[in-house]
Scaffold this motif. Structure first.
Motif, short mmCIF file in Angstrom:
data_model
loop_
_atom_site.label_atom_id
_atom_site.label_comp_id
_atom_site.label_asym_id
_atom_site.label_seq_id
_atom_site.Cartn_x
_atom_site.Cartn_y
_atom_site.Cartn_z
N ASP A 80 3.07 -1.31 4.21
CA ASP A 80 2.62 0.07 4.06
C ASP A 80 3.81 0.98 3.80
N ASN A 99 0.98 5.31 0.13
CA ASN A 99 0.18 6.47 0.53
C ASN A 99 1.08 7.70 0.68
N ASN A 136 0.84 -1.20 0.00
CA ASN A 136 0.00 0.00 0.00
C ASN A 136 0.87 1.24 0.00
#
Length: 368
Positions: free
Chosen positions: A283, A247, A245
């Motif tokens: 992440d 971000n 992920n």
């Protein structure tokens, strides 16, 4: 009579000079942490310096024989050590032997090198062996690292080369069969593999540069969001084993070496993939904090052993965690990351996530 007195004085002085020379030689040996030994070939009894005894864990006083010495030699090397002694005893061959020992008191494993020459009797028969011994553990560790490094380079470069070879065969096959289709997707895959090889080679070269303090950074303003997006596209296209992920917060202009920072981010994401279970989430994010760019990579792996936290960014450090002992690596990736960030006046750290699996690596660099 006067002549005898003179000769006696000269002899006394010669003995004194010889004793002083021996003491100076022994002092030099001690300073270099080298031990000396004289072994009687017939009786196998040895006269040893204190330093020699210390190296092997032998009694500091009393008689020493050859069998006491070989007790310290690791079993699989004893035959070779005895063979070298036999060659010297029978043929007067010089001694030059390197082998591992276990200190007889502490059990510490060390590599020793013994170099010596044979002293012969008036009849030319080998009588004794005079040798010096030195601890070469550090040199042997460096040699082993070099061999492991060469092996790792061969393995790591083989993977993208195999992929490039496969893609090229597909292109050739399609071309020979007159296929009328868009080859761009395959060419892009080849480009990605070539980029992967280029980063690997640059990383390997960085090791040598860092060794001699010659690593340079070339700063220029760029948008970190574009670098972040490139990494996102590359890992999303190549990695199907983990859920990564990405971000970010949009455009962030920084003055830094783009290629070097890309290498740092690649290393951290690749490590997260390597040390976390298949199917787990990773992440990757960035944000601004106190006029600095802060980038984090968090995995759901086994985390960091608390007592190893301060060692993570040292050169050649490899975790002793038995759960990851099968993971290939050389202990240089995080070290290179730390050095690149240091050259940017940045910092890097790692922490476990309380109550959750995994670790989080975070680095910060000034915006300009």
């Amino acid at each position: 009579m006067a002549e005898l007195v003179w000769l006696n004085a000269e002899l006394t002085q010669s003995h004194a000079d010889l004793k002083a020379s021996k003491e100076e030689l022994q002092a030099a040996f001690d300073a270099a942490e080298m031990g000396s030994c004289s072994l009687d070939i017939k009786t196998l009894k040895a006269e040893m310096s204190r330093e020699y005894r210390n190296h092997y864990g032998l009694p500091l006083t009393g008689e020493i024989n050859w069998h006491m010495v070989t007790d310290a030699v690791e079993p699989q090397y004893r035959e070779e050590v005895n063979r070298v002694l036999a060659q010297s005893a029978q043929h007067g061959a010089p001694v030059d032997s390197t082998y591992p020992i276990r200190h007889l008191i502490s059990g510490e494993r060390k590599w020793m090198r013994v170099v010596g020459k044979v002293r012969k009797s008036k009849d030319g028969i080998p009588k004794s062996i005079y040798a010096v011994v030195m601890d070469v553990s550090r040199q042997m560790e460096e040699e082993n690292r070099k061999n492991e490094f060469i092996s790792m380079i061969s393995h790591e470069l083989k993977t993208p080369l195999t992929s490039i070879g496969g893609f090229t065969q597909i292109l050739v096959h399609k071309a020979l069969n007159g296929a009328n289709e868009d080859f761009a997707p395959i060419c892009r895959k080849i480009q990605r593999q070539l980029g992967k090889m280029a980063r690997m080679i640059e990383g390997f070269l960085d090791i040598s540069r860092l060794e001699f303090g010659k690593t340079m950074i070339k700063k220029a303003e760029f948008d970190f969001a574009l670098l972040f997006e490139d990494c996102k596209q590359e890992f999303n296209n190549e990695i199907q084993t983990h859920h990564i992920n990405f971000n970010g917060i949009g455009s962030v202009i920084i003055d830094a070496d783009r290629d070097r920072l890309e290498m740092v981010l690649h290393n951290l994401i690749s490590n997260a993939i390597k040390y976390s279970p298949m199917g787990s989430a990773i992440d990757v994010s960035y944000q601004l904090a106190d006029a600095k760019l802060m980038v984090s990579v968090r995995d759901r792996g086994m985390g960091i052993l608390e007592y190893e936290r301060d060692k993570l960014f040292r050169r050649y450090f490899r975790s002793q965690n038995q759960r990851i002992h099968t993971v290939a690596g050389f202990g240089i990736g995080l070290f290179i990351c730390a050095e690149i960030l240091r050259l940017h006046n940045g910092e890097i750290g790692a922490e476990n996530i309380p109550g959750e699996p995994g670790a989080k690596f975070t680095f910060k660099i000034p915006l300009c």
